[in-house]
Design an enzyme around this catalytic site. Structure first.
Site, PDB file in Angstrom:
ATOM      1  N   ASN A 134       0.841  -1.193   0.000  1.00 28.31           N
ATOM      2  CA  ASN A 134       0.000   0.000   0.000  1.00 28.31           C
ATOM      3  C   ASN A 134       0.880   1.247   0.000  1.00 28.31           C
ATOM      4  OD1 ASN A 134      -1.999   1.868   0.243  1.00 28.31           O
ATOM      5  ND2 ASN A 134      -2.835   1.095   2.175  1.00 28.31           N
ATOM      6  N   ASN A 139      -5.783   6.483  -0.998  1.00 25.99           N
ATOM      7  CA  ASN A 139      -6.671   6.045  -2.082  1.00 25.99           C
ATOM      8  C   ASN A 139      -7.322   4.689  -1.800  1.00 25.99           C
ATOM      9  OD1 ASN A 139      -4.720   4.115  -2.569  1.00 25.99           O
ATOM     10  ND2 ASN A 139      -4.016   4.990  -4.506  1.00 25.99           N
ATOM     11  N   ASP A 140      -7.205   4.176  -0.562  1.00 27.12           N
ATOM     12  CA  ASP A 140      -7.752   2.838  -0.266  1.00 27.12           C
ATOM     13  C   ASP A 140      -9.246   2.754  -0.570  1.00 27.12           C
ATOM     14  OD1 ASP A 140      -5.198   2.504   0.599  1.00 27.12           O
ATOM     15  OD2 ASP A 140      -5.692   2.048   2.696  1.00 27.12           O
ATOM     16  N   GLY A 159      -6.223  -2.299  -0.145  1.00 26.49           N
ATOM     17  CA  GLY A 159      -5.551  -1.003  -0.242  1.00 26.49           C
ATOM     18  C   GLY A 159      -4.216  -1.004  -0.971  1.00 26.49           C
ATOM     19  N   ASP A 161      -1.638  -0.893  -4.072  1.00 26.51           N
ATOM     20  CA  ASP A 161      -1.802  -0.007  -5.234  1.00 26.51           C
ATOM     21  C   ASP A 161      -0.533   0.068  -6.075  1.00 26.51           C
ATOM     22  OD1 ASP A 161      -0.169   1.667  -3.658  1.00 26.51           O
ATOM     23  OD2 ASP A 161      -1.934   2.585  -2.728  1.00 26.51           O
ATOM     24  N   ASP A 325      -6.210 -12.792 -20.752  1.00 24.48           N
ATOM     25  CA  ASP A 325      -6.977 -13.649 -19.859  1.00 24.48           C
ATOM     26  C   ASP A 325      -7.890 -14.552 -20.689  1.00 24.48           C
ATOM     27  OD1 ASP A 325      -7.880 -14.150 -17.078  1.00 24.48           O
ATOM     28  OD2 ASP A 325      -9.791 -13.367 -17.806  1.00 24.48           O
ATOM     29  N   GLU A 354      -3.572 -16.937 -21.872  1.00 24.80           N
ATOM     30  CA  GLU A 354      -3.849 -17.873 -20.783  1.00 24.80           C
ATOM     31  C   GLU A 354      -4.652 -19.044 -21.342  1.00 24.80           C
ATOM     32  OE1 GLU A 354      -6.225 -18.344 -16.529  1.00 24.80           O
ATOM     33  OE2 GLU A 354      -7.022 -17.103 -18.128  1.00 24.80           O
TER      34      GLU A 354
HETATM   35 CA    CA Z   1      -3.775   2.426  -1.288  1.00 24.02          CA
END
Ligand code: CA
Length: 612
Positions: A134, A139-140, A159, A161, A325, A354
């Site tokens: 984090n 910005n969580d 959280g 980032d 993906d 994938e």
């Molecule tokens: Ca964060």
């Protein structure tokens, strides 16, 4: 008079900006000059925008065609950006009844000439951005994003980032990583379970809880400055049910099977000559899960949208490759066109698909120029090697027999003739969807080192999952939160910091040092990054393979017996060893002078390097 003109201009500006409210978005939001393909299709979404006529104020950019759909809130505009068009801003106006009812400044920059791509010389590190570090606690949670941070919920947002990853680039470089693959960082504004990134709600935006687009670009630039590459995780098969277009679909056929018909997850049906139409349709058109609508890439506007979206990200951020993906789930002809178009624009760019399939032939089908694809060419050069993953995990846990134990690995590699190029496969021992490797080998450090040793010397492009270097634990069946735990020390409130030697336990340092040594060594080994593979049939619990070029060879010896040490007669390996003098044991640093007999301890690996 001058005063009046000012008032008139400001009134005009006010009315234009008021009218601009009818314009929700134009995508791609900007573009580049000097592209090999000079065509571009804009998606325009806005209230009754379909009844306007788009025009560029200045005429260099040519509007070739305008497509109107039954849904009047969309326009698709085909542009031609000829070689005469210079970088700059071009005013696009939407005219209705002779009046400008909305306008947009369309920016064109010059295409860069960056080199891109990754190879077997690289070692990829997969990071789940929410769970690594984090870097910005502010910005969580975000006012515009539905799900708020909750670190006590294993399936919640924790959280982590982009800044957290940037803060640990030196750590990763020291560990010997040369490429980063991040699980998707795009906006996932879902009600819950949104941290993993695969339910995208805006293909052009970074999730505000991870940062923003400019921060992603900074992550790419800083990684490049440190000699590391970046691979973007891309989803073309589905989107999140809260995607902005789900509230106002351009057309009914933008997505498949509106009734939340679920896929059967059986990728085998694509290549299977006996597959029923029902199963094939359920696999391709069913929804991945009920919160992820299945996109219909047979819709020509959507197909173009997805291709341009990828080109936009490549050019905007400067990434080296992408990981697609769920490759088999998307329409296979679309996948081929997608890969072809991207590689036409960026010939060095690497595309990894994938392909979560258990068997070699089923995997090989999806690689470009496949010898077993019955005429289909995916144009995807690199695929995930799940068959080898299963063989390593099962092989180290089983007793050796004719087809079990180390023979599992032997037999998977013996089938490499089914691939166009098995040296392009991305190999791994776990990932964000699988049991943590340390847990899958019963937390036995001996098996763990054997698996890691194989991974870092085997043919293909190796990939590690964050936390492998500290032997993190977790079994998939106990919940995905357990295989995606927070990296200890990534949060400032954490009790210890496993990014440092002091913060790691003895067991974690043993794992870390083992990986760090091999990861850094393999960067200097030509035999590993460019060499061929020769293996010898498993015998008496042992298995030996060589990686080799004309000038060097790396000998890998495995003993799978849990109790008994083994001695191997070197005569079998004369075809390679006769070219060399002494070798170097990479794990102990000792010189190896005796090529007649090789001793190997119970449940262990030796890696010996020979150079001319
Ligand atoms: Ca964060």
């Amino acid at each position: 008079m001058k005063y009046l003109v000012t008032i008139l201009i400001s009134m005009l500006m006010m009315s234009v900006s008021a009218q601009n409210e009818r314009l929700n978005r134009i995508e791609p939001p900007n573009w580049w000059t000097g592209m090999k393909d000079n065509s571009l299709q804009l998606l325009v979404h806005g209230e009754n925008i379909g009844q306007t006529m788009p025009e560029f104020k200045n005429g260099e950019i040519k509007i070739v065609d305008v497509h109107r759909l039954k849904n009047n809130n969309y326009l698709f505009i085909d542009l031609e950006i000829g070689s005469n068009v210079k970088p700059g801003t071009y005013n696009l106006q939407f005219i209705e009844n002779g009046k400008i009812t909305a306008e947009y400044d369309y920016n064109l920059s010059e295409k860069s000439d960056k080199k891109r791509g990754f190879s077997a010389a690289d070692l990829i590190y997969l990071v789940m951005p929410d769970r690594f570090a984090n870097g910005n606690p502010k910005n969580d949670s975000h006012p515009d994003m539905i799900e708020k941070a909750d670190r006590t919920n294993p399936n919640g947002r924790h959280g982590g980032d982009l800044q957290g990853i940037i803060n640990h680039l030196d750590y990763l470089k020291d560990l010997g990583m040369t490429a980063l693959w991040l699980n998707p960082f795009f906006e996932n504004n879902m009600d819950d379970y949104s941290y993993h990134g695969y339910a995208i709600t805006d293909f052009y935006n970074t999730d505000a809880r991870f940062g923003d687009n400019d921060l992603y670009k900074k992550l790419v630039d800083e990684s490049h400055n440190k000699g590391m590459k970046v691979i973007m995780d891309v989803v073309v098969n589905h989107c999140g049910i809260n995607h902005w277009w789900m509230k106002d679909l351009p057309s009914e056929d933008w997505i498949n099977s509106h009734k939340k018909f679920q896929t059967n997850y059986r990728g085998s049906v694509i290549a299977d000559p006996h597959a029923s139409k029902y199963d094939r349709n359920k696999f391709s058109s069913g929804w991945f899960v009920e919160t992820m609508p299945d996109l219909n890439q047979n819709n020509k506007f959507l197909a173009k949208y997805l291709i341009q979206n990828m080109i936009w990200w490549i050019e905007f951020s400067g990434i080296d490759g992408l990981r697609m993906d769920t490759q088999p789930y998307a329409e296979k002809d679309f996948v081929a066109r997608y890969a072809q178009r991207i590689r036409e624009e960026y010939p060095d760019f690497t595309i990894l698909g994938e392909t979560w399939l258990q068997k070699v032939a089923l995997t090989a089908y999806f690689q470009e120029n496949s010898p077993v694809s019955q005429g289909y060419n995916s144009h995807i050069p690199t695929n995930t090697d799940f068959p080898l993953y299963y063989a390593i995990k099962d092989g180290l846990n089983q007793e050796d027999g004719w087809t079990s134990g180390l023979a599992q690995i032997y037999y998977v590699l013996a089938r490499d003739f089914l691939y166009n190029d098995p040296f392009q496969n991305v190999i791994f021992i776990d990932n964000h969807d699988l049991d943590r490797f340390y847990s899958s080998v019963d937390e036995d450090m001996r098996k763990y080192k054997m698996g890691l040793g194989i991974l870092l010397t085997m043919r293909g492009i190796p990939m590690l999952y964050y936390g492998d270097e500290i032997a993190m634990t977790g079994l998939e069946h106990t919940g995905h939160g357990n295989i995606r735990k927070d990296f200890p020390g990534g949060w400032k409130e954490d009790e210890r910091n496993a990014f440092t030697e002091k913060g790691r336990t003895e067991r974690e340092n043993e794992a870390f040092d083992f990986i760090r040594k091999l990861a850094n060594w393999r960067q200097s080994s030509e035999a590993i990054s460019k060499g061929g593979l020769t293996h010898f049939v498993p015998d008496n619990n042992t298995y030996v393979y060589f990686r080799h070029t004309d000038n060097e060879a790396v000998m890998v010896i495995l003993n799978n017996n849990p109790e008994k040490d083994r001695t191997i007669d070197g005569e079998r390996f004369e075809e390679i060893l006769s070219q060399y003098g002494t070798g170097k044991d990479i794990l102990t640093g000792n010189t190896v002078t005796d090529k007649n007999t090789f001793n190997i301890k119970a449940k262990s690996i030796r890696i010996i390097e020979f150079k001319k």
